[in-house]
Write a protein that holds these residues in place. Sequence first.
Motif, mmCIF file in Angstrom:
data_model
loop_
_atom_site.group_PDB
_atom_site.id
_atom_site.type_symbol
_atom_site.label_atom_id
_atom_site.label_comp_id
_atom_site.label_asym_id
_atom_site.label_seq_id
_atom_site.Cartn_x
_atom_site.Cartn_y
_atom_site.Cartn_z
ATOM 1 N N MET A 262 0.898 -1.222 -0.076
ATOM 2 C CA MET A 262 -0.121 0.510 0.077
ATOM 3 C C MET A 262 0.903 0.993 -0.349
ATOM 4 O O MET A 262 2.396 1.478 0.948
ATOM 5 C CB MET A 262 -0.823 -0.316 1.367
ATOM 6 C CG MET A 262 -2.057 1.205 0.631
ATOM 7 S SD MET A 262 -3.382 0.309 0.141
ATOM 8 C CE MET A 262 -4.850 1.111 0.265
ATOM 9 N N TYR B 75 -18.244 5.286 -7.189
ATOM 10 C CA TYR B 75 -17.152 4.421 -6.295
ATOM 11 C C TYR B 75 -16.255 2.770 -6.340
ATOM 12 O O TYR B 75 -15.222 3.220 -5.669
ATOM 13 C CB TYR B 75 -17.914 4.782 -4.183
ATOM 14 C CG TYR B 75 -18.419 5.606 -4.051
ATOM 15 C CD1 TYR B 75 -17.002 6.176 -2.945
ATOM 16 C CD2 TYR B 75 -18.920 6.438 -3.926
ATOM 17 C CE1 TYR B 75 -17.047 7.067 -2.170
ATOM 18 C CE2 TYR B 75 -19.378 7.586 -4.198
ATOM 19 C CZ TYR B 75 -18.347 8.662 -2.919
ATOM 20 O OH TYR B 75 -18.400 9.864 -1.886
ATOM 21 N N GLN B 76 -17.313 2.206 -7.074
ATOM 22 C CA GLN B 76 -16.608 1.285 -7.722
ATOM 23 C C GLN B 76 -15.195 1.245 -8.121
ATOM 24 O O GLN B 76 -14.619 0.499 -8.761
ATOM 25 C CB GLN B 76 -17.176 0.603 -8.356
ATOM 26 C CG GLN B 76 -18.621 -0.635 -7.747
ATOM 27 C CD GLN B 76 -19.675 -1.446 -8.501
ATOM 28 O OE1 GLN B 76 -20.093 -0.438 -9.494
ATOM 29 N NE2 GLN B 76 -19.692 -2.364 -8.581
ATOM 30 N N LEU C 118 -13.333 4.250 -8.116
ATOM 31 C CA LEU C 118 -12.397 4.883 -7.094
ATOM 32 C C LEU C 118 -11.464 3.679 -6.491
ATOM 33 O O LEU C 118 -9.903 3.304 -6.531
ATOM 34 C CB LEU C 118 -13.357 5.390 -6.120
ATOM 35 C CG LEU C 118 -13.360 6.696 -6.115
ATOM 36 C CD1 LEU C 118 -14.013 7.831 -5.018
ATOM 37 C CD2 LEU C 118 -12.343 7.990 -6.908
ATOM 38 N N GLU C 119 -12.422 2.488 -6.497
ATOM 39 C CA GLU C 119 -11.707 1.133 -5.763
ATOM 40 C C GLU C 119 -10.496 0.713 -6.871
ATOM 41 O O GLU C 119 -9.681 0.181 -6.542
ATOM 42 C CB GLU C 119 -12.812 0.482 -5.199
ATOM 43 C CG GLU C 119 -13.318 1.435 -3.874
ATOM 44 C CD GLU C 119 -14.843 0.139 -3.009
ATOM 45 O OE1 GLU C 119 -15.323 -0.556 -3.803
ATOM 46 O OE2 GLU C 119 -15.249 0.607 -2.166
ATOM 47 N N GLU C 120 -11.248 0.145 -7.488
ATOM 48 C CA GLU C 120 -10.528 -0.930 -8.633
ATOM 49 C C GLU C 120 -9.200 0.397 -9.002
ATOM 50 O O GLU C 120 -8.772 -0.286 -9.351
ATOM 51 C CB GLU C 120 -11.571 -0.104 -10.590
ATOM 52 C CG GLU C 120 -11.261 -1.523 -11.155
ATOM 53 C CD GLU C 120 -11.538 -2.766 -10.446
ATOM 54 O OE1 GLU C 120 -10.519 -4.108 -11.129
ATOM 55 O OE2 GLU C 120 -12.711 -3.091 -9.645
ATOM 56 N N GLU D 20 -7.762 2.345 -7.521
ATOM 57 C CA GLU D 20 -6.512 1.989 -6.515
ATOM 58 C C GLU D 20 -6.109 1.027 -6.156
ATOM 59 O O GLU D 20 -4.841 0.346 -6.294
ATOM 60 C CB GLU D 20 -7.218 2.681 -5.179
ATOM 61 C CG GLU D 20 -6.314 2.174 -3.885
ATOM 62 C CD GLU D 20 -6.914 3.111 -2.529
ATOM 63 O OE1 GLU D 20 -6.776 3.064 -1.497
ATOM 64 O OE2 GLU D 20 -8.480 3.591 -2.643
ATOM 65 N N SER D 21 -6.757 -0.272 -6.471
ATOM 66 C CA SER D 21 -6.488 -1.871 -6.691
ATOM 67 C C SER D 21 -5.174 -2.254 -7.482
ATOM 68 O O SER D 21 -3.887 -2.316 -7.456
ATOM 69 C CB SER D 21 -7.468 -2.409 -6.367
ATOM 70 O OG SER D 21 -7.364 -4.157 -6.869
ATOM 71 N N ARG D 22 -5.709 -1.941 -8.938
ATOM 72 C CA ARG D 22 -4.752 -1.513 -10.269
ATOM 73 C C ARG D 22 -3.379 -1.097 -9.931
ATOM 74 O O ARG D 22 -2.715 -1.537 -10.627
ATOM 75 C CB ARG D 22 -5.523 -1.482 -11.233
ATOM 76 C CG ARG D 22 -7.074 -2.599 -11.506
ATOM 77 C CD ARG D 22 -8.056 -2.079 -12.594
ATOM 78 N NE ARG D 22 -8.948 -3.043 -12.948
ATOM 79 C CZ ARG D 22 -9.023 -3.618 -14.046
ATOM 80 N NH1 ARG D 22 -8.497 -3.246 -15.404
ATOM 81 N NH2 ARG D 22 -10.357 -4.421 -14.091
ATOM 82 N N GLY E 167 -2.595 1.387 -4.687
ATOM 83 C CA GLY E 167 -2.359 1.836 -3.558
ATOM 84 C C GLY E 167 -1.965 3.200 -4.092
ATOM 85 O O GLY E 167 -1.599 4.241 -3.295
ATOM 86 N N LYS F 80 -4.344 7.476 -5.637
ATOM 87 C CA LYS F 80 -6.128 7.567 -5.053
ATOM 88 C C LYS F 80 -6.417 9.159 -5.596
ATOM 89 O O LYS F 80 -6.018 9.991 -5.714
ATOM 90 C CB LYS F 80 -6.320 7.763 -3.320
ATOM 91 C CG LYS F 80 -5.537 6.490 -3.172
ATOM 92 C CD LYS F 80 -5.222 6.753 -1.169
ATOM 93 C CE LYS F 80 -5.126 5.210 -0.935
ATOM 94 N NZ LYS F 80 -4.803 5.066 0.603
#
Length: 131
Positions: free
Chosen positions: A1, A35-36, A38-40, A42-44, A47, A50
């Motif tokens: 992260m 929001y999905q 945003l998460e995707e 950050e994941s790809r 971290g 953002k």
Amino acid sequence: MCNGRGCGCWHEYPERGWIQFLIMRILYEKPMHGYQLLEEIESRSEGCHKLEPGSIYTLLRRMEERGLLESKWERGEGGLERRVYKLTSKGVEALKMGLTSIVKRKRLFEDLINFYYENFEKQKEGEKGNV
């Protein structure tokens, strides 16, 4: 992260140009809400990148205005409505053209990297042997 300090990330915020390609690539695979996304992202990026919610929604609205995306309201979990984005045919074409450009740029970078190793890394190794 990534915490922004010494994590190996080039910088905390991705450039708008390529983040649009990443958004289009993700939405090519599956429509989703902000929001999905945003998460995707950050994941790809493991971290490293953002985006703030306000930033992504501004970007999504601009992409929708340009005809790259379309959205519709859907009822989600708990009965809450949320806007779900999907790629349009114009967005698919823009993604394809952009990725073609990225592939060509990658070839150029590979050439520059090879040049670096051949001309500078070998010199370093030679200098070490002379010490």
